[in-house]
Design an enzyme around this catalytic site. Structure first.
Site, PDB file in Angstrom:
ATOM      1  N   ASP A 120      -4.715   0.358   7.401  1.00 26.65           N
ATOM      2  CA  ASP A 120      -4.589  -0.651   6.157  1.00 26.65           C
ATOM      3  C   ASP A 120      -5.319   0.081   4.651  1.00 26.65           C
ATOM      4  O   ASP A 120      -4.914  -0.406   3.993  1.00 26.65           O
ATOM      5  CB  ASP A 120      -5.212  -1.598   6.528  1.00 26.65           C
ATOM      6  CG  ASP A 120      -5.940  -2.618   7.051  1.00 26.65           C
ATOM      7  OD1 ASP A 120      -7.511  -1.080   7.353  1.00 26.65           O
ATOM      8  OD2 ASP A 120      -7.324  -3.115   6.858  1.00 26.65           O
ATOM      9  N   GLU A 121      -5.626   1.085   4.918  1.00 24.96           N
ATOM     10  CA  GLU A 121      -6.141   1.756   3.743  1.00 24.96           C
ATOM     11  C   GLU A 121      -6.093   2.858   3.626  1.00 24.96           C
ATOM     12  O   GLU A 121      -5.792   4.194   4.555  1.00 24.96           O
ATOM     13  CB  GLU A 121      -7.435   1.791   4.132  1.00 24.96           C
ATOM     14  CG  GLU A 121      -8.628   2.354   4.667  1.00 24.96           C
ATOM     15  CD  GLU A 121      -9.645   2.474   4.852  1.00 24.96           C
ATOM     16  OE1 GLU A 121     -10.243   2.013   3.174  1.00 24.96           O
ATOM     17  OE2 GLU A 121     -10.733   2.136   5.689  1.00 24.96           O
TER      18      GLU A 121
END
Length: 682
Positions: A120-121
């Site tokens: 998620d990054e």
């Protein structure tokens, strides 16, 4: 750690994109009725309702935290919606979230260099894109600026009471007298705002962003204003940002190094490091670490954004907290097998989709001893070369565990009896594959040797059958597993059904020869024993060109003595048919060109040569008249210009024939005639 100075890094534009409560968003996209409701994603675990791995902002307002379990969350927020993570291999399956993260990466990677840091990054290097925008359409030349960009939070920007924050941001972005590095950041604001809009439009996910001159500052900024917002860090505001930032919140300072700074130097905030000269920091923590600490105190980070859209490693793990701790070797082996199955599936998928292979297998274990409350930190990690195939990964992982367990138990001088627990427990297991690199060029061609109705699962079938084995580029320490000693990648074929040729030649010795070739051995260097009336041969060295000829036309193994004439004629016809289908080898063309009697007799002459089995260049070594019957030429009649047109390996053979031999009656085992074995009739 990277070393850089302000002048070398403050002209970059780096963004860190952080997806907001990503696991919750993925579930809300599948179930839109959950939007706006307090929601949490629960990882598979029946103990106290399972562990929360993501909590929506609506649930956080009620005091729900990720450290809670499902039952605790319901006590704090009775209306909370708990969504369970999909299950596979008796544990949480995060494939859905990984795939959703890949959707976001595909959008972000359209501009700048993109590095996927986790599910998620993502990091983006937008320097080149910002420079281009600044030259073509600088912010001050724009009549309208995107509203999402004007909502940005610019650290250090003073907003007086009664003034419009959006207008203050517009004024900061459109300054004509601003420094070049600030103008680049202004372009970065516009670029990131547009990317975030595209992510929302195409994936339905919101994300927050940090924009700065390096990765360290961008990551710090991305979490300051959430959700769905972006924060900018001009270089002039770095001192104020780091001055009050707790040392433990800085990346790489949340562990032992951060504790050491607090104990040794009394450093509590990152800004406190400014009082120490670089030499003193180097004296305490070494040259590299000391210089790195000196740099981060000033907001300097020379780490580059890697152009990587794929993960650096694959891992599978599970925790066993409290009473769920594993206390028998058999239970440990069971869970290791489950983790290895999942890891193998991901490795197969990576091999199929991305043509990458991993080289190192690593095991991490967290354990405890009833006599020592701090023992969970002392189980040693172990690594070994990674061998593809579920069974092999399971075997190697268990070997790693046994090696670490013996070392761990030895620390306490405790002897165990069989698989019985003696005051120990395993609270977490994790197995990972790292050092993933692109498949070497040419390796993919091996797939064509696996025949079947479908090739879509070729890599999975290959790995599942334990065919592909690779060794690490460089071992990462730890013990090496037994039977994993090769230092170079190798391909191993198991089972006779895995053949590399669709139409194997029906000759004796072919299977043994193929096995030697497939195992990477030179069949010409192997020896074949005399069995069942077959002539014994040893130390046969086959030149490259001749080996190619033999591969298509004749076996290197001699024939059985019991063959009759009909069998010989039948096989000869079969050879002629195959040569017609596949094309005549170059050496036969040469024989034809040297035969004055015409092409119709060339095959017969070659067969005569085979029957005689002798090729000495001196005519006195043959029975009277046989040489002319077989070859139809004399050595002195050969035109050297013809030889020069042949392949190099055949040129050497023919030139050797043309030279006089000191022992004309001794057959040279290296000559080409050696490979035309005589056909003996009963």
């Amino acid at each position: 750690m990277p070393v850089a100075r302000p002048e070398s890094s403050d002209s970059r534009v780096i963004a860190h994109i952080d997806l907001d409560c990503f696991y919750v968003q993925v579930e809300q996209r599948k179930q839109p009725q959950l939007r706006g409701l307090p929601t949490a994603v629960v990882q598979y675990n029946e103990w106290k309702g399972g562990a929360l791995i993501a909590v929506s902002y609506e649930a956080r307002k009620f005091g729900v935290k990720r450290s809670m379990r499902g039952e605790e969350a319901k006590e704090v927020c009775p209306q909370i919606q708990l969504v369970q993570v999909p299950v596979a291999h008796c544990k949480a399956d995060l494939s859905t979230y990984r795939n959703a993260g890949s959707e976001v990466v595909s959008v972000l990677s359209r501009k700048g260099r993109c590095e996927r840091a986790s599910i998620d990054e993502v990091y983006l290097d937008l320097t080149h894109v910002a420079e281009t925008m600044l030259l073509e359409t600088p912010p001050e030349s724009l009549e309208e600026i995107d509203e999402e960009a004007l909502k940005s939070h610019i650290l250090g920007l003073r907003i007086e009471e009664g003034t419009d924050a959006i207008e203050n941001v517009r004024e900061w972005m459109c300054r004509s007298n601003a420094q070049h590095k600030d103008k680049l950041l202004a372009c970065g604001i516009l670029i990131v705002a547009e990317l975030r809009r595209q992510v929302l439009k195409e994936t339905e996910f919101t994300c927050s962003a940090g924009i700065a001159h390096n990765k360290m500052l961008a990551k710090l900024a991305s979490g300051m204003n959430k959700p769905a917002q972006q924060t900018v860090v001009p270089f002039s505001s770095v001192k104020g940002l780091l001055g009050s930032l707790p040392i433990r919140k800085m990346k790489q300072l949340g562990g032992k190094l951060g504790v050491a700074l607090q104990v040794d130097l009394g450093v509590n905030n990152v800004g406190d490091l400014l009082q120490f000269p670089e030499a003193k920091l180097q004296e305490h923590y070494g040259v590299n670490t000391g210089t790195w600490l000196w740099n981060i105190a000033r907001g300097i980070d020379g780490e580059e954004v890697e152009g990587r859209l794929l993960p650096k490693s694959h891992g599978s793990g599970k925790s066993f907290p409290g009473p769920r701790a594993l206390k028998t070797i058999s239970s440990v082996q069971y869970w290791l097998n489950q983790l290895c199955e999942e890891l193998n599936e991901r490795l197969c998928s990576d091999l199929d989709q991305n043509k990458r292979i991993a080289h190192t297998l690593t095991l991490h274990v967290r354990a405890y001893k009833s006599s020592d409350t701090d023992s969970q930190k002392k189980f040693p990690s172990k690594s070994c070369p990674l061998r593809y195939g579920t069974a092999k990964i399971q075997e190697d992982a268990f070997n790693l565990f046994q090696a670490g367990f013996r070392e761990y138990i030895g620390f306490y001088g405790v002897k165990t009896q069989g698989i019985q627990c003696n005051g120990w427990g395993i609270t977490a297991l994790s197995i990972s594959a790292s050092k993933i690199v692109p498949l070497p060029s040419g390796t993919c061609s091996i797939m064509k040797y696996f025949h079947g109705p479908s090739t879509s699962n070729s890599s999975k079938q290959l790995v599942d059958n334990s065919i592909l084995e690779v060794s690490p580029l460089s071992p990462s320490g730890g013990e090496r597993c037994s039977e994993v000693n090769s230092c170079e990648p190798k391909i191993e074929f198991l089972g006779e059904e895995e053949r590399w040729n669709k139409d194997p030649l029906p000759v004796l010795g072919q299977e043994e020869e193929e096995r030697s070739i497939l195992k990477g051995q030179d069949p010409s260097c192997s020896s074949s024993k005399a069995q069942d009336g077959v002539i014994q041969e040893t130390s046969l060295v086959i030149p490259t060109g001749v080996a190619r000829f033999l591969e298509q036309n004749q076996s290197t193994q001699p024939r059985e003595l019991a063959w009759n004439d009909s069998q010989v004629k039948s096989e000869h016809k079969e050879h002629k048919r195959k040569m017609k289908d596949k094309g005549t080898p170059s050496i036969l063309k040469f024989f034809k060109s040297c035969n004055p009697s015409g092409p119709s007799e060339s095959q017969e002459q070659v067969q005569t040569l085979q029957e005689n089995g002798t090729t000495s260049s001196d005519s006195t070594s043959y029975p009277s008249g046989q040489r002319r019957e077989a070859w139809s030429y004399r050595i002195d009649e050969i035109d050297p210009a013809v030889i020069d047109e042949l392949p190099p390996e055949i040129q050497d053979e023919l030139r050797a024939w043309m030279q006089p031999h000191k022992q004309p009656n001794v057959v040279n085992r290296g000559s080409i005639a050696r490979y035309f074995s005589p056909i003996r009739k009963t």
